[in-house]
Design a protein around this motif. Structure first.
Motif, PDB file in Angstrom:
ATOM      1  N   ASP A  46       0.830  -1.209   0.000  1.00  0.00           N
ATOM      2  CA  ASP A  46       0.000   0.000   0.000  1.00  0.00           C
ATOM      3  C   ASP A  46       0.863   1.257   0.000  1.00  0.00           C
ATOM      4  N   SER A  47       0.208   2.412   0.092  1.00  0.00           N
ATOM      5  CA  SER A  47       0.928   3.686   0.011  1.00  0.00           C
ATOM      6  C   SER A  47       1.881   3.897   1.177  1.00  0.00           C
ATOM      7  N   GLY A  48       1.656   3.182   2.261  1.00  0.00           N
ATOM      8  CA  GLY A  48       2.556   3.280   3.409  1.00  0.00           C
ATOM      9  C   GLY A  48       3.720   2.314   3.323  1.00  0.00           C
ATOM     10  N   PRO A 101       3.406 -11.981  -8.452  1.00  0.00           N
ATOM     11  CA  PRO A 101       3.104 -10.585  -8.774  1.00  0.00           C
ATOM     12  C   PRO A 101       3.028  -9.698  -7.528  1.00  0.00           C
ATOM     13  N   VAL A 102       3.399  -8.442  -7.727  1.00  0.00           N
ATOM     14  CA  VAL A 102       3.292  -7.449  -6.659  1.00  0.00           C
ATOM     15  C   VAL A 102       2.249  -6.416  -7.081  1.00  0.00           C
ATOM     16  N   ILE A 103       1.270  -6.194  -6.222  1.00  0.00           N
ATOM     17  CA  ILE A 103       0.238  -5.189  -6.480  1.00  0.00           C
ATOM     18  C   ILE A 103       0.584  -3.941  -5.673  1.00  0.00           C
ATOM     19  N   TYR A 146      -2.820   4.049  -2.222  1.00  0.00           N
ATOM     20  CA  TYR A 146      -3.633   4.418  -1.063  1.00  0.00           C
ATOM     21  C   TYR A 146      -3.433   3.369   0.036  1.00  0.00           C
ATOM     22  N   PRO A 147      -3.735   3.710   1.279  1.00  0.00           N
ATOM     23  CA  PRO A 147      -3.563   2.748   2.379  1.00  0.00           C
ATOM     24  C   PRO A 147      -4.686   1.710   2.390  1.00  0.00           C
ATOM     25  N   VAL A 148      -4.395   0.529   2.904  1.00  0.00           N
ATOM     26  CA  VAL A 148      -5.428  -0.499   3.053  1.00  0.00           C
ATOM     27  C   VAL A 148      -5.562  -0.869   4.527  1.00  0.00           C
ATOM     28  N   ARG A 149      -6.742  -1.336   4.882  1.00  0.00           N
ATOM     29  CA  ARG A 149      -6.971  -1.777   6.253  1.00  0.00           C
ATOM     30  C   ARG A 149      -6.605  -3.252   6.389  1.00  0.00           C
ATOM     31  N   GLN A 204       0.076  -1.970 -10.951  1.00  0.00           N
ATOM     32  CA  GLN A 204       0.111  -0.676 -10.276  1.00  0.00           C
ATOM     33  C   GLN A 204      -1.285  -0.053 -10.322  1.00  0.00           C
ATOM     34  N   VAL A 205      -1.847   0.177  -9.154  1.00  0.00           N
ATOM     35  CA  VAL A 205      -3.199   0.730  -9.063  1.00  0.00           C
ATOM     36  C   VAL A 205      -3.116   2.189  -8.631  1.00  0.00           C
ATOM     37  N   LYS A 206      -3.570   3.076  -9.527  1.00  0.00           N
ATOM     38  CA  LYS A 206      -3.600   4.506  -9.226  1.00  0.00           C
ATOM     39  C   LYS A 206      -5.047   4.975  -9.353  1.00  0.00           C
ATOM     40  N   ARG A 207      -5.596   5.372  -8.242  1.00  0.00           N
ATOM     41  CA  ARG A 207      -7.034   5.646  -8.195  1.00  0.00           C
ATOM     42  C   ARG A 207      -7.495   6.694  -9.204  1.00  0.00           C
ATOM     43  N   LYS A 208      -6.714   7.726  -9.429  1.00  0.00           N
ATOM     44  CA  LYS A 208      -7.144   8.801 -10.327  1.00  0.00           C
ATOM     45  C   LYS A 208      -6.875   8.486 -11.796  1.00  0.00           C
ATOM     46  N   GLU A 209      -5.976   7.539 -12.051  1.00  0.00           N
ATOM     47  CA  GLU A 209      -5.592   7.247 -13.435  1.00  0.00           C
ATOM     48  C   GLU A 209      -6.130   5.907 -13.925  1.00  0.00           C
ATOM     49  N   GLY A 210      -5.888   4.871 -13.166  1.00  0.00           N
ATOM     50  CA  GLY A 210      -6.279   3.539 -13.594  1.00  0.00           C
ATOM     51  C   GLY A 210      -5.224   2.513 -13.209  1.00  0.00           C
ATOM     52  N   ILE A 211      -5.171   1.430 -13.964  1.00  0.00           N
ATOM     53  CA  ILE A 211      -4.296   0.307 -13.628  1.00  0.00           C
ATOM     54  C   ILE A 211      -3.236   0.103 -14.708  1.00  0.00           C
ATOM     55  N   TYR A 212      -1.999  -0.035 -14.257  1.00  0.00           N
ATOM     56  CA  TYR A 212      -0.871  -0.330 -15.133  1.00  0.00           C
ATOM     57  C   TYR A 212      -0.345  -1.725 -14.785  1.00  0.00           C
ATOM     58  N   ILE A 213       0.026  -2.478 -15.808  1.00  0.00           N
ATOM     59  CA  ILE A 213       0.526  -3.835 -15.591  1.00  0.00           C
ATOM     60  C   ILE A 213       1.904  -3.977 -16.234  1.00  0.00           C
TER      61      ILE A 213
END
Length: 237
Positions: free
Chosen positions: A111-113, A135-137, A141-144, A175-184
């Motif tokens: 996550d982002s942290g 794979p690494v995701i 953003y932070p996850v609980r 790579q997950v970017k909330r404002k842009e989308g997903i990159y692989i």
């Protein structure tokens, strides 16, 4: 009344006598290694060693075949986070069969942290940290993290889709970017970003990326960015 009490005393005496005989016989047999666990067969383990499983059961050189509780032994084995389920059967005089179902590491979620969680297909956290070859995701953003699991619906859906894809081992990063989308990122093509927008990747998208990657390698195409869903994407059909 006296006869009733006498009957109880006689019954208790013979019950104790029978118990003593059975226990004595069992004790003698175990001392002679007749009813001692000498053969432990373990099935289903790929990551957890047989020695770890035996140690969790507490088996020693003189453990009697009836000296341990099956449920307690199974619970001890399941304390290992890699173990999802356990079935134990004993076959006197000396055999114990243990069947385990392991959690299969599917991905590392970061996550982002910069917290890294090694997870299975359900988001269960097997351990913290990385494992080579899977794979690494990366999330921006932070996850609980609750009750040994990642509490994030999107991540859980993503893991399910990743588990369904047969070519998972070819994926290096998501790579997950909330404002842009997903990159692989695909192994062997680390400098190429496959962009799928804000779509959740499924078999169709993963297979399309795999097809494009094959063409890039085969034709030695020099590119750094592929918008997978665009009609001008390399190999798009």
């Amino acid at each position: 009344m006296g006869r009733f009490i006498s009957s109880i005393i006689i019954f208790s005496f013979f019950s104790a006598l029978l118990f003593g005989i059975h226990y004595g016989a069992y004790y003698l047999l175990t001392r002679q290694n007749k009813l001692v666990v000498t053969n432990v067969f373990i099935k289903g383990n790929n990551f957890v060693s047989a020695e770890q499983i035996k140690k969790a059961c507490g088996f020693g050189s003189s453990t009697g075949i009836f000296d341990f509780n099956l449920n307690d032994a199974a619970s001890s084995i399941k304390e290992n986070p890699l173990i999802e389920d356990v079935e134990i059967n004993r076959f006197p005089p000396d055999i114990v069969l243990i069947k385990v179902k392991e959690r299969t590491p599917l991905s590392v979620v970061v996550d982002s942290g910069k917290n890294a969680y090694l997870t299975d297909k359900n988001g269960y956290v097997i351990s913290k940290g990385y494992l080579a070859g899977i794979p690494v995701i990366y999330l921006d953003y932070p996850v609980r993290y609750e009750k040994n699991s990642i509490n994030d619906d999107f991540v859980k859906i993503l893991l399910k889709k990743l588990e369904e894809f047969k070519g998972t081992k070819e994926i290096r990063q998501i790579q997950v970017k909330r404002k842009e989308g997903i990159y692989i990122v695909i192994k062997g093509l680390e400098k190429v970003l496959f962009f799928i927008g804000k779509n959740i990747p499924d078999n169709t998208l993963f297979n399309r990326i795999e097809s494009i990657a094959m063409r890039i390698r085969k034709e030695n195409i020099n590119t750094r960015f592929i918008y997978v869903s665009k009609e001008n994407a390399i190999g798009y059909k």
